[in-house]
Scaffold this active site. Sequence first.
Site, short mmCIF file in Angstrom:
data_model
loop_
_atom_site.label_atom_id
_atom_site.label_comp_id
_atom_site.label_asym_id
_atom_site.label_seq_id
_atom_site.Cartn_x
_atom_site.Cartn_y
_atom_site.Cartn_z
N ARG A 169 -9.38 8.42 -1.56
CA ARG A 169 -10.34 8.64 -0.73
C ARG A 169 -11.22 9.99 -1.14
NH1 ARG A 169 -10.36 7.95 4.76
NH2 ARG A 169 -9.00 6.47 5.50
N ARG A 209 3.78 18.82 2.52
CA ARG A 209 4.38 19.90 2.02
C ARG A 209 3.45 20.42 0.84
NH1 ARG A 209 9.14 21.54 4.45
NH2 ARG A 209 8.80 21.01 6.57
N HIS A 264 -4.00 -4.64 7.61
CA HIS A 264 -4.13 -3.80 8.31
C HIS A 264 -3.45 -4.09 9.80
CE1 HIS A 264 -5.56 -0.16 10.41
NE2 HIS A 264 -6.54 0.36 8.92
N GLY A 265 -2.36 -2.97 10.03
CA GLY A 265 -1.64 -3.30 11.05
C GLY A 265 -0.48 -4.21 11.10
N ARG A 298 -6.71 13.07 0.34
CA ARG A 298 -5.95 13.52 1.40
C ARG A 298 -4.44 12.76 1.25
NH1 ARG A 298 -7.58 10.08 6.92
NH2 ARG A 298 -9.58 10.86 6.44
N HIS A 299 -4.44 11.47 0.53
CA HIS A 299 -3.12 11.37 0.15
C HIS A 299 -2.92 10.90 -1.55
CE1 HIS A 299 -5.32 7.57 1.01
NE2 HIS A 299 -5.12 7.66 2.29
N GLU A 342 -10.71 -9.51 2.17
CA GLU A 342 -9.51 -9.07 2.70
C GLU A 342 -9.92 -9.07 4.33
OE1 GLU A 342 -7.45 -5.76 1.48
OE2 GLU A 342 -6.54 -5.25 3.20
N GLY A 386 1.09 -1.42 4.49
CA GLY A 386 1.56 -0.10 4.04
C GLY A 386 2.41 0.35 5.25
N HIS A 387 1.82 0.88 6.24
CA HIS A 387 2.61 1.57 7.38
C HIS A 387 3.94 1.04 7.76
CE1 HIS A 387 2.65 4.53 10.50
NE2 HIS A 387 3.41 3.19 11.33
N THR A 406 -7.15 6.11 9.56
CA THR A 406 -6.96 5.25 8.65
C THR A 406 -8.03 4.69 8.48
OG1 THR A 406 -5.57 3.53 7.94
CG2 THR A 406 -5.87 3.80 10.16
N THR A 407 -8.46 3.49 7.82
CA THR A 407 -9.49 2.64 7.65
C THR A 407 -9.66 1.90 8.98
OG1 THR A 407 -8.95 2.32 5.26
CG2 THR A 407 -10.72 1.05 6.31
N GLU A 411 -8.14 0.67 -3.58
CA GLU A 411 -9.31 0.68 -2.29
C GLU A 411 -10.18 1.88 -2.34
OE1 GLU A 411 -6.26 -0.28 0.88
OE2 GLU A 411 -7.87 0.96 1.65
N HIS A 425 -5.38 3.95 -2.07
CA HIS A 425 -6.72 4.24 -1.61
C HIS A 425 -7.13 5.73 -2.20
CE1 HIS A 425 -9.74 4.46 2.13
NE2 HIS A 425 -10.49 4.90 1.11
N ASP A 458 -0.08 4.48 0.08
CA ASP A 458 -0.79 5.91 0.55
C ASP A 458 0.26 6.74 1.38
OD1 ASP A 458 -3.07 4.73 -0.68
OD2 ASP A 458 -4.02 4.13 1.14
N HIS A 459 1.01 5.78 2.11
CA HIS A 459 1.86 6.80 2.94
C HIS A 459 2.82 7.52 2.20
CE1 HIS A 459 0.14 5.39 6.70
NE2 HIS A 459 0.25 4.26 6.35
N ASN A 471 0.85 -1.13 -0.14
CA ASN A 471 -0.16 0.11 0.02
C ASN A 471 1.02 1.33 0.00
OD1 ASN A 471 -1.20 2.35 1.06
ND2 ASN A 471 -2.94 0.98 1.44
N1 PXP Z 1 -5.70 -3.02 3.82
C1 PXP Z 1 -6.78 -2.01 3.90
C2 PXP Z 1 -8.15 -2.30 3.40
C3 PXP Z 1 -6.47 -0.77 4.47
O1 PXP Z 1 -7.29 0.26 4.28
C4 PXP Z 1 -4.94 -0.51 4.63
C5 PXP Z 1 -4.85 0.70 5.49
O2 PXP Z 1 -4.60 1.63 4.36
C6 PXP Z 1 -4.28 -1.55 4.65
C7 PXP Z 1 -4.62 -2.61 4.23
C8 PXP Z 1 -2.69 -1.55 5.40
O3 PXP Z 1 -2.66 -1.32 6.40
P1 PXP Z 1 -1.30 -0.71 7.29
O4 PXP Z 1 -0.96 0.50 6.56
O5 PXP Z 1 -1.75 -0.72 8.78
O6 PXP Z 1 -0.38 -1.95 6.74
#
Ligand code: PXP
Length: 240
Positions: free
Chosen positions: A45, A18, A191-192, A49-50, A151, A213-214, A100-101, A70, A43, A9-10, A7
């Site tokens: 949105r 900036r 997620h996480g 925002r990103h 998912e 992602g994160h 975040t979601t 997404e 994603h 997005d970050h 992912n």
């Molecule tokens: N899957 C979905 C559906 C998400 O919304 C996210 C966060 O954007 C992720 C996976 C990735 O999560 P993380 O950034 O915590 O790894």
Amino acid sequence: MIQLAINIDHIATIREARGGIEPDPVAGAAIAELAGAVGIVCHLREDRRHINDRDLKILRETVKTKLDLEMAATPEVIQIAIETLPELVTFVPEKREELTTEGGLNVASKLHFYTDIVSQMHQHDIAVSFFIEPLTEQINAAATAGAEIIEFHTGTYANARTSIEQQTELAKLRESAMYAKSLNLKVTGGHGLNYVNIRPICSIPEFEEVSIGHAVMARAIFSGLDRAVRDMVDLLHVYS
Ligand code: PXP
């Protein structure tokens, strides 16, 4: 072996901090693919925002593996999906105020609505995934609506504060994954997830892919994106 979707997005979040042109999520997607990611997730949105419309357009032209868009099931983004033609869309709940979601989508509560949208996506050859909690009701709804992928929201597992709580959440994911697979759904999760909590997830054979992602971007700040993606791919190889 569990495969890795990244992912991005970050990367766009840092750019937007900036309001400039760097870092570019499109460049990040290319590096992630070269390092072994089998898919790129972004994603779009409502508030942009990103990831923005420009990113999505270029990503569609440049992603060589699989583009997973997404999105919330709003008319605007559905139209963009149809124009962009990603390989896959993942429907997620979306709230303006969230960081975040948060939590999975309630597919069961709007089954007719989602069934129509899945068929719209399929008419354009776009595969559909639902981001849901590991609950039988939601798995049944996703299958009935016609999705080919689910998912599982792994956030509750990832945020567990005790090992008992973590084991409980892992058991839910395991049982739900078995059930979903028995309905012929492809099982993924996200997620996480990070370099530590990924190991128990790899013990669930039904999981085919994870979306991260994160944790990867956080590591990339110190070790570089190529290395961060390769480290996660290596762990998935070793553990699953
Ligand atoms: N899957 C979905 C559906 C998400 O919304 C996210 C966060 O954007 C992720 C996976 C990735 O999560 P993380 O950034 O915590 O790894």
